[in-house]
Design an enzyme around this catalytic site. Structure first.
Site, PDB file in Angstrom:
ATOM      1  N   ASP A  31      -0.352  -5.236 -14.256  1.00  9.00           N
ATOM      2  CA  ASP A  31       0.466  -5.130 -12.943  1.00  9.00           C
ATOM      3  C   ASP A  31       1.270  -6.208 -12.817  1.00  9.00           C
ATOM      4  O   ASP A  31       1.214  -7.333 -13.248  1.00  9.00           O
ATOM      5  CB  ASP A  31      -0.637  -5.048 -11.884  1.00  9.00           C
ATOM      6  CG  ASP A  31       0.158  -4.724 -10.532  1.00  9.00           C
ATOM      7  OD1 ASP A  31      -0.381  -3.885  -9.965  1.00  9.00           O
ATOM      8  OD2 ASP A  31       0.980  -5.292 -10.029  1.00  9.00           O
ATOM      9  N   ILE A  32       2.553  -5.825 -12.577  1.00  9.47           N
ATOM     10  CA  ILE A  32       3.764  -6.874 -12.280  1.00  9.47           C
ATOM     11  C   ILE A  32       3.543  -8.157 -11.419  1.00  9.47           C
ATOM     12  O   ILE A  32       4.103  -8.851 -11.589  1.00  9.47           O
ATOM     13  CB  ILE A  32       4.975  -6.072 -12.026  1.00  9.47           C
ATOM     14  CG1 ILE A  32       6.125  -6.966 -12.705  1.00  9.47           C
ATOM     15  CG2 ILE A  32       5.162  -5.846 -10.795  1.00  9.47           C
ATOM     16  CD1 ILE A  32       7.598  -6.017 -12.628  1.00  9.47           C
ATOM     17  N   ASN A  88      -5.117   3.981  -4.351  1.00  2.40           N
ATOM     18  CA  ASN A  88      -4.637   4.106  -3.259  1.00  2.40           C
ATOM     19  C   ASN A  88      -3.846   5.510  -2.951  1.00  2.40           C
ATOM     20  O   ASN A  88      -3.426   6.049  -4.069  1.00  2.40           O
ATOM     21  CB  ASN A  88      -3.545   3.117  -2.913  1.00  2.40           C
ATOM     22  CG  ASN A  88      -4.143   1.700  -2.761  1.00  2.40           C
ATOM     23  OD1 ASN A  88      -5.129   1.614  -2.067  1.00  2.40           O
ATOM     24  ND2 ASN A  88      -3.159   0.691  -3.421  1.00  2.40           N
ATOM     25  N   VAL A  97       3.646   3.172  -5.275  1.00  2.00           N
ATOM     26  CA  VAL A  97       4.089   3.914  -6.369  1.00  2.00           C
ATOM     27  C   VAL A  97       3.645   5.344  -6.370  1.00  2.00           C
ATOM     28  O   VAL A  97       2.144   5.482  -6.580  1.00  2.00           O
ATOM     29  CB  VAL A  97       3.888   3.329  -7.780  1.00  2.00           C
ATOM     30  CG1 VAL A  97       4.153   4.257  -8.915  1.00  2.00           C
ATOM     31  CG2 VAL A  97       4.731   2.091  -7.688  1.00  2.00           C
ATOM     32  N   HIS A 101      -2.563   6.000 -10.243  1.00  4.48           N
ATOM     33  CA  HIS A 101      -2.710   5.000 -11.030  1.00  4.48           C
ATOM     34  C   HIS A 101      -4.203   4.341 -10.368  1.00  4.48           C
ATOM     35  O   HIS A 101      -4.559   4.420  -9.050  1.00  4.48           O
ATOM     36  CB  HIS A 101      -1.736   4.132 -10.978  1.00  4.48           C
ATOM     37  CG  HIS A 101      -1.290   3.414  -9.549  1.00  4.48           C
ATOM     38  ND1 HIS A 101      -0.447   4.304  -8.806  1.00  4.48           N
ATOM     39  CD2 HIS A 101      -1.470   2.382  -8.894  1.00  4.48           C
ATOM     40  CE1 HIS A 101      -0.152   3.834  -7.699  1.00  4.48           C
ATOM     41  NE2 HIS A 101      -0.913   2.345  -7.649  1.00  4.48           N
ATOM     42  N   HIS A 103      -6.199   0.907 -10.366  1.00  5.69           N
ATOM     43  CA  HIS A 103      -5.921  -0.575 -10.424  1.00  5.69           C
ATOM     44  C   HIS A 103      -7.390  -0.962 -10.936  1.00  5.69           C
ATOM     45  O   HIS A 103      -8.512  -0.616 -10.602  1.00  5.69           O
ATOM     46  CB  HIS A 103      -6.006  -1.232  -9.171  1.00  5.69           C
ATOM     47  CG  HIS A 103      -4.630  -0.959  -8.316  1.00  5.69           C
ATOM     48  ND1 HIS A 103      -3.781  -2.101  -8.313  1.00  5.69           N
ATOM     49  CD2 HIS A 103      -4.352   0.144  -7.733  1.00  5.69           C
ATOM     50  CE1 HIS A 103      -2.635  -1.221  -7.522  1.00  5.69           C
ATOM     51  NE2 HIS A 103      -2.955   0.040  -7.046  1.00  5.69           N
TER      52      HIS A 103
END
Ligand code: AMP
Ligand code: ZN
Length: 120
Positions: A31-32, A88, A97, A101, A103
């Site tokens: 993750d950025i 999410n 986004v 995905h 996390h």
């Protein structure tokens, strides 16, 4: 796939990211903006916008994602102390986004509550 999808671009190597795992179905990258010492995002290569868009035909893919998450938890040595997996979905979850995905968070006690304003 929408041409402006960030995670499709990462999966297709059209955008830089720190990829930590990939196979023909699944890609995982850092993750950025990490919220924990280990914060990875595990995504299907297939563009699926939200958890609500998952189809019966995606059952194998979803199972595989969980196997990859387990493998990554071991690779990043958080399997013993534990970790959290978060998806999410939609506005109230804060999804930013719109490419499904997972996390994977760990490496410290995750003391924050699951949802702010807990208590329905
Ligand atoms: P969500 O709120 O579940 O949609 O989370 C989106 C996550 O994607 C956030 O934790 C962001 O920090 C992360 N993110 C956004 N853009 C990138 C990127 N280019 N590379 C890696 N992580 C990203
Ligand atoms: Zn996408």
């Amino acid at each position: 796939m929408p041409s402006d999808c960030v995670f499709c671009k990462i999966a297709n190597k059209e955008m830089e990211s720190e990829i930590v795992y990939e196979d023909s179905d699944v890609v995982a990258f850092k993750d950025i903006s990490p919220a924990a010492p280990v914060h990875l995002l595990v995504v299907p290569r297939k563009h699926i916008s939200t958890h609500q868009e998952v189809l019966e035909e995606d059952a194998y893919l979803l199972g595989k994602i969980h196997m990859v998450i387990n493998e990554l938890a071991r690779a990043f040595q958080i399997e013993e102390d534990g970790y959290r997996v978060i998806v999410n979905c939609g506005k109230h979850s804060g999804q930013v986004v719109y490419h499904l995905h997972f996390h994977l968070l760990g490496g410290k006690p995750l003391t924050d509550s699951l949802a702010e304003g807990r208590g329905a």
